[in-house]
Write an enzyme that holds these catalytic residues in place. Structure first.
Site, PDB file in Angstrom:
ATOM      1  N   HIS A   1      -5.216  -7.868 -14.995  1.00 10.99           N
ATOM      2  CA  HIS A   1      -4.745  -6.746 -14.169  1.00 10.99           C
ATOM      3  C   HIS A   1      -3.282  -6.954 -13.768  1.00 10.99           C
ATOM      4  CE1 HIS A   1      -4.225  -4.033 -10.787  1.00 10.99           C
ATOM      5  NE2 HIS A   1      -5.146  -3.306 -11.382  1.00 10.99           N
TER       6      HIS A   1
ATOM      7  N   GLU B   1      -2.828   0.507 -18.175  1.00 13.86           N
ATOM      8  CA  GLU B   1      -2.388   0.894 -16.838  1.00 13.86           C
ATOM      9  C   GLU B   1      -0.899   0.613 -16.695  1.00 13.86           C
ATOM     10  OE1 GLU B   1      -5.807   0.573 -13.830  1.00 13.86           O
ATOM     11  OE2 GLU B   1      -5.137  -1.458 -14.160  1.00 13.86           O
TER      12      GLU B   1
HETATM   13  P1  PGA Z   1      -4.550   3.002  -8.606  1.00 13.57           P
HETATM   14  O1  PGA Z   1      -4.919   1.561  -9.185  1.00 13.57           O
HETATM   15  O2  PGA Z   1      -5.651   3.936  -9.023  1.00 13.57           O
HETATM   16  O3  PGA Z   1      -4.466   2.818  -7.115  1.00 13.57           O
HETATM   17  O4  PGA Z   1      -3.247   3.396  -9.191  1.00 13.57           O
HETATM   18  C1  PGA Z   1      -5.472   1.401 -10.460  1.00 13.57           C
HETATM   19  C2  PGA Z   1      -5.692  -0.051 -10.752  1.00 13.57           C
HETATM   20  O5  PGA Z   1      -4.942  -0.895 -10.254  1.00 13.57           O
HETATM   21  O6  PGA Z   1      -6.617  -0.415 -11.502  1.00 13.57           O
END
Ligand code: PGA
Length: 235
Positions: free
Chosen positions: A88, A157
């Site tokens: 992550h 992401e």
């Molecule tokens: P967010 O986070 O939806 O607050 O942007 C997503 C994540 O970190 O997996």
């Protein structure tokens, strides 16, 4: 589809139990057939009987041992947890985990057969430096990772979209997901400021197999609404 909530360092043990109990009521009442994952804080992990799959946000690649502040497989086994988030962006950029350590975790937990949600994503300056450099940066996040691992889910992401309310355009998400699908056939989630107001559009994109949601999933009612959107799209 795969709908996942990352609770990060939020919700205490009591609040997490309430969250999961509301979630399970919803999943049964609406007869939801989507794959639902929840990643609570380590101190809120517990045995869970229900349809949602509980995963760890992080664990050290060891059974147990002298790894202050970490937990090992033993702590996950206690609660029957067989799912883990690896790579992550907050582990990479806030905690400072290297690709080497991330790959070690991947290797260790894949050998144990864990379902791995493996996160990749680029910071804003990398995106601004153009497509070629961005793909090069993302390629480096596959180093030491078995992209053909059978129990793998990938989450794309963009770092600059996490918790900021900013998102790439739908076209950008779609074209990047098409590129990433060339590297791995694993289900590919999008994450980064997904919320009830954009979830339908994101889930409807080609090559988006689900979502990983942080802030907007902290309220269980909102998370349930997002799951329902996925269910409606498939019906
Ligand atoms: P967010 O986070 O939806 O607050 O942007 C997503 C994540 O970190 O997996």
């Amino acid at each position: 589809m795969i709908i996942a909530s990352n609770l990060k360092a939020n919700l205490t043990r009591v609040k997490t139990a309430e969250y999961l109990s509301e979630l399970e009521k919803f999943l049964s009442a609406k007869n939801i057939s989507q794959e639902v994952l929840v990643f609570p804080a380590s101190s809120s992990l517990d045995a869970h009987a229900g349809r949602a799959i509980i995963g760890a946000q992080n664990a050290y690649p060891a059974q147990n041992g002298a790894f202050t502040g970490e937990i090992g497989v033993e702590h996950l086994d206690e609660f029957g947890i067989k799912t883990i988030l690896i790579g992550h962006s907050e582990r990479r950029h806030v905690i400072g985990e290297s690709q080497k350590l991330i790959a070690q975790k991947f290797d260790f937990y894949s050998k144990l057969g864990f379902k791995i949600v493996y996160c990749i994503g680029e910071p804003l300056e990398v995106r601004k430096s153009g497509n070629e450099k961005m793909m090069h940066y993302l390629d480096a996040q596959y180093e030491g990772i078995d992209a053909n691992y059978e129990n793998l889910i990938i989450a794309y992401e963009p770092v600059w979209a996490i918790g900021t309310g900013l998102t790439p355009t739908l076209e950008e998400i779609e074209s990047l997901h098409a590129e990433l699908k060339k590297k791995s056939h694993a289900p590919l989630l999008y994450g980064g400021s997904v919320k009830i107001t954009n979830v339908k559009e994101v889930l409807a994109l080609d090559n988006v197999d689900g979502i990983l949601v942080g802030s907007a999933a902290l309220k269980v009612e909102d998370f349930c609404m997002m799951i329902e959107s996925a269910q409606n799209l498939e019906n």
